[in-house]
Design an enzyme around this catalytic site. Sequence first.
Site, mmCIF file in Angstrom:
data_model
loop_
_atom_site.group_PDB
_atom_site.id
_atom_site.type_symbol
_atom_site.label_atom_id
_atom_site.label_comp_id
_atom_site.label_asym_id
_atom_site.label_seq_id
_atom_site.Cartn_x
_atom_site.Cartn_y
_atom_site.Cartn_z
ATOM 1 N N LYS A 270 42.965 37.806 46.766
ATOM 2 C CA LYS A 270 41.627 37.296 46.487
ATOM 3 C C LYS A 270 41.163 36.477 47.686
ATOM 4 O O LYS A 270 41.754 35.453 48.011
ATOM 5 C CB LYS A 270 41.651 36.422 45.229
ATOM 6 C CG LYS A 270 41.947 37.172 43.945
ATOM 7 C CD LYS A 270 41.969 36.217 42.758
ATOM 8 C CE LYS A 270 42.316 36.939 41.462
ATOM 9 N NZ LYS A 270 41.257 37.852 41.021
ATOM 10 N N ARG A 345 46.945 43.986 33.095
ATOM 11 C CA ARG A 345 47.276 45.154 32.272
ATOM 12 C C ARG A 345 48.721 45.588 32.505
ATOM 13 O O ARG A 345 49.387 46.080 31.592
ATOM 14 C CB ARG A 345 46.283 46.285 32.560
ATOM 15 C CG ARG A 345 46.330 46.852 33.959
ATOM 16 C CD ARG A 345 45.051 47.574 34.370
ATOM 17 N NE ARG A 345 43.981 46.634 34.674
ATOM 18 C CZ ARG A 345 42.766 46.991 35.104
ATOM 19 N NH1 ARG A 345 42.478 48.272 35.263
ATOM 20 N NH2 ARG A 345 41.862 46.079 35.362
#
Length: 508
Positions: A270, A345
Amino acid sequence: MSSNFLPCQIKAVDYSANISTSNVDSYVVVHDDGMPSDLLSYVSEAKKIDKGFESEVSCFKHDNKLAIYSPLDLNDYSDVREYFKAAKKGVARAIKAGSLNPMLILPSRPKYKHAELNTVLGALSALYVPIQYREDVPEKAERIKCLNISWSQKDQLKDLIEKAKSLESGLYIARDIGGGDPERMSPPNVASYVEKAFTSGIISIKVLSDQDEFVKDYPLFAAVNRAARSVPRHQGRIIWMEYKPPKPSRKTLMLVGKGVTYDTGGADIKAGGIMAGMSRDKCGAAAIAGFMKTVELKKPEDVHVIAALCMVRNSVGEECYVADEVITSRAGTRIRIGNTDAEGRMAMADSLCVMKERAVKENLPNCYLYTIATLTGHACVALGDYTAVIDNKVAENAGHGNSFCKAGDLIGDPSEISTVRKEDFEFIRSKGYGEDVLQCNNAPSSRTPRGHQIPAAFLIVASGLDKHDASSSIPLKYTHLDVAGSAGEVPDPPTGASLLSLSQLHLF
């Protein structure tokens, strides 16, 4: 901190019983209904001369005590949360004025069901002190001594307070875990906190910490954990919790929470300042831990609850997993990694597979499988501050989404329904021979059409739940809750989003 994880003592009181000589040092009211006549007389007169009286918190002297009027802002589109907000503002103002023993006076004819409960929960939320401040500055661990609660429905007040305590205790734990910084609530520290928080024996706890066991039995989780496992204080943990009811269960709740204690993005790091706040990427697991505290206190007679908190740090380093790797999930699904920042996930899929296996092998009755996660920026863009409820076809056919949203609306934890569709499964289908699923594309979810529905499709396939759809011989209800927009942002405490809805739907 009390054994119930409450911010202070809570006491039921009678406004009319010698209140002038009690320890109560302030009154907090949010609505004319239920207001004692002497207070109402003052408020009515104040409204005539102060045009701002109904638009902001007001303080005045009454019976030699501080009185605080925190008005509601109601219109046709309002909901029960207005009572929560007004009570929170009122109690915060009482604290600012120096009150240590405020009395919260509940409305007697509210516009919404559970408005009284929301009034109490709003007041308690104003009293929360972050865990690291409580630990570092213990003399500041409590903001007041006692929250006194008065209600005209005296025969119902005790039950109302008990319900509020069971919910607030859960929210308290959700705030502690979700709001703790990346070191205070690292995976090992979350495990230690949970073990200390559940000592009654009502909830059984098993902490998985063997890093090699993760590689063998939870391979997708292990991939995310790979860069962190070389640092002992950052090593992943999967915390299994279970409540077995005293009577034969009529339903089984199976909850898997994303507990990413810090999300650097991994190799797909990020950049541009967007890493700040990523300690909140564990709020799904935090909400489930809090829900288990509410279960412990409520002790439902016929609801079986199993939870998995998937606590992992998505670190970056020479050991981190990278795009283009092909990893086989516990369910046997071959997955090509597309973006390491889609780690949530991955962290949950294998534990969801374990839940599926138990549901089938143990023939558990009326199963509701959930994943709860601060998963996508797309959910924030699409739904704002609301939880996305995404049912598989089995849950959708059972009307789960509507029931969940109705429960949330009643108790002040609103959600909105999203639908997983055929194209979401087509999106994740890998084009490479010998591969089943593409974990993620290369664009941010917020710039990907259907960016919060696609991960639900991934979780269904990666866990093997696609073999238990509506047309199968053993259909299983599954719902993905994306709380990215509803869980709360730094510096405010986490909201515990989905805890209240789950409690209202399944426990009360």
